[in-house]
Write a protein that holds these residues in place. Structure first.
Motif, short mmCIF file in Angstrom:
data_model
loop_
_atom_site.label_atom_id
_atom_site.label_comp_id
_atom_site.label_asym_id
_atom_site.label_seq_id
_atom_site.Cartn_x
_atom_site.Cartn_y
_atom_site.Cartn_z
N ILE A 30 0.70 -1.24 0.04
CA ILE A 30 0.01 0.01 0.12
C ILE A 30 0.86 1.18 -0.22
O ILE A 30 0.55 2.25 -0.51
CB ILE A 30 -0.91 0.04 1.27
N ALA A 31 1.89 1.11 0.69
CA ALA A 31 2.95 2.28 1.00
C ALA A 31 3.49 2.73 -0.60
O ALA A 31 3.64 3.98 -1.08
CB ALA A 31 4.18 2.04 1.74
N GLN A 32 3.74 1.63 -1.34
CA GLN A 32 4.33 1.71 -2.78
C GLN A 32 3.10 2.38 -3.69
O GLN A 32 3.25 3.32 -4.49
CB GLN A 32 4.85 0.18 -3.48
N LEU A 33 1.85 1.87 -3.43
CA LEU A 33 0.64 2.48 -4.10
C LEU A 33 0.53 4.09 -3.75
O LEU A 33 0.21 4.79 -4.87
CB LEU A 33 -0.66 1.54 -4.11
N VAL A 34 0.30 4.16 -2.50
CA VAL A 34 0.36 5.75 -1.99
C VAL A 34 1.50 6.52 -3.17
O VAL A 34 1.30 7.61 -3.53
CB VAL A 34 0.60 5.68 -0.55
N THR A 35 2.79 5.99 -3.04
CA THR A 35 3.64 6.89 -3.54
C THR A 35 3.61 6.98 -5.11
O THR A 35 3.59 8.12 -5.56
CB THR A 35 5.25 6.10 -3.30
N THR A 37 0.53 6.60 -6.90
CA THR A 37 -0.71 7.32 -7.01
C THR A 37 -0.53 8.87 -6.79
O THR A 37 -1.22 9.28 -7.38
CB THR A 37 -1.90 6.60 -6.66
N GLY A 38 -0.15 9.07 -5.59
CA GLY A 38 -0.04 10.34 -5.22
C GLY A 38 -0.98 10.67 -4.28
O GLY A 38 -1.35 11.57 -3.75
N LEU A 39 -1.71 9.62 -3.91
CA LEU A 39 -3.04 9.63 -3.13
C LEU A 39 -2.66 9.37 -1.58
O LEU A 39 -1.76 8.56 -1.52
CB LEU A 39 -4.15 8.68 -3.26
N LEU A 40 -3.21 9.74 -0.69
CA LEU A 40 -3.06 9.27 0.85
C LEU A 40 -3.59 8.03 1.02
O LEU A 40 -4.55 7.53 0.58
CB LEU A 40 -3.69 10.63 1.74
N ARG A 41 -3.01 7.37 1.88
CA ARG A 41 -3.64 5.93 2.27
C ARG A 41 -5.10 6.04 2.46
O ARG A 41 -5.87 5.07 1.84
CB ARG A 41 -3.04 5.32 3.53
N GLY A 42 -5.55 6.92 3.20
CA GLY A 42 -7.17 7.04 3.70
C GLY A 42 -7.67 7.28 2.07
O GLY A 42 -8.85 6.98 2.13
N SER A 43 -7.44 8.24 1.30
CA SER A 43 -7.92 8.24 0.11
C SER A 43 -7.96 7.03 -0.65
O SER A 43 -8.84 6.98 -1.51
CB SER A 43 -7.33 9.67 -0.83
N LEU A 44 -6.74 6.26 -0.86
CA LEU A 44 -6.64 5.13 -1.66
C LEU A 44 -7.89 4.13 -1.18
O LEU A 44 -8.74 3.58 -2.02
CB LEU A 44 -5.23 4.71 -1.29
N TYR A 45 -7.87 3.96 0.04
CA TYR A 45 -9.08 2.90 0.54
C TYR A 45 -10.50 3.93 0.64
O TYR A 45 -11.30 2.79 -0.03
CB TYR A 45 -8.57 2.66 2.21
N GLY A 46 -10.76 4.75 0.78
CA GLY A 46 -11.88 5.43 0.49
C GLY A 46 -12.58 5.52 -0.69
O GLY A 46 -13.53 5.55 -1.24
N SER A 47 -11.73 5.76 -1.85
CA SER A 47 -12.07 5.80 -3.10
C SER A 47 -12.09 4.16 -3.63
O SER A 47 -12.87 3.97 -4.86
CB SER A 47 -10.93 6.59 -4.08
N PHE A 48 -11.01 3.38 -3.38
CA PHE A 48 -11.06 2.23 -3.90
C PHE A 48 -11.44 0.83 -2.99
O PHE A 48 -11.42 -0.33 -3.64
CB PHE A 48 -9.76 1.77 -4.64
N GLY A 49 -11.55 1.00 -1.95
CA GLY A 49 -11.97 0.12 -0.95
C GLY A 49 -10.97 -0.93 -0.58
O GLY A 49 -10.87 -1.04 0.84
N SER A 50 -10.27 -1.57 -1.27
CA SER A 50 -9.08 -2.56 -0.82
C SER A 50 -8.30 -2.52 -2.03
O SER A 50 -8.37 -2.19 -3.07
CB SER A 50 -9.86 -3.83 -0.73
N LYS A 51 -7.04 -3.33 -1.75
CA LYS A 51 -6.01 -3.58 -2.65
C LYS A 51 -6.51 -4.43 -3.69
O LYS A 51 -6.07 -4.12 -5.01
CB LYS A 51 -4.68 -4.10 -1.84
#
Length: 127
Positions: A30-35, A37-51
């Motif tokens: 998830i840390a690599q996906l945050v980097t 995509t440029g999204l914050l972890r919470g935004s990533l989960y909030g927008s897409f739900g799960s990995k």
């Protein structure tokens, strides 16, 4: 009142797709996906739900975009190796893409083989 975060969904999905294609599903944190995509972890989960959901959506976007054949083949390979056996949606997307790849003049299996070989620095001879 907090504002709604705005981002280019397609750009985020393609960035995630490239990360998954490069590292594999299990190898992408998830840390690599945050980097990437440029999204914050919470935004990533909030927008897409799960990995897993992010992977499905990124795969679907890359397959629909189809402008980067290497990315598509890399993602199909990751999906076959790591996700299709336990994710029916991924299995369906991959099945459809394999059929489409077969219709391009070179069998999908040959295209996947050639891409894997190229990533390994091996350049097979033409048949």
């Amino acid at each position: 009142m907090a504002g709604v975060a705005k981002f280019d969904r397609k750009a985020v999905l393609l960035a995630a797709a490239r990360e998954f294609a490069d590292r594999g599903y299990e190898g992408t944190s998830i840390a690599q996906l945050v980097t990437a995509t440029g999204l914050l972890r919470g935004s990533l989960y909030g927008s897409f739900g799960s990995k897993a959901e992010l992977f499905r959506l990124a795969l679907d976007e890359a397959l629909a975009d189809d402008s980067d054949r290497d990315l598509v083949i890399d993602l199909v390979t990751v999906a076959l190796r790591e996700r299709a056996a336990h994710d029916p949606e991924v299995a369906q997307l991959v099945s459809e893409r394999l059929a489409a790849l077969d219709g391009t003049g070179m069998p999908a299996s040959e295209q996947i083989y050639r891409r894997l070989a190229a990533r390994a620095g091996i350049h097979p001879r033409e048949p």
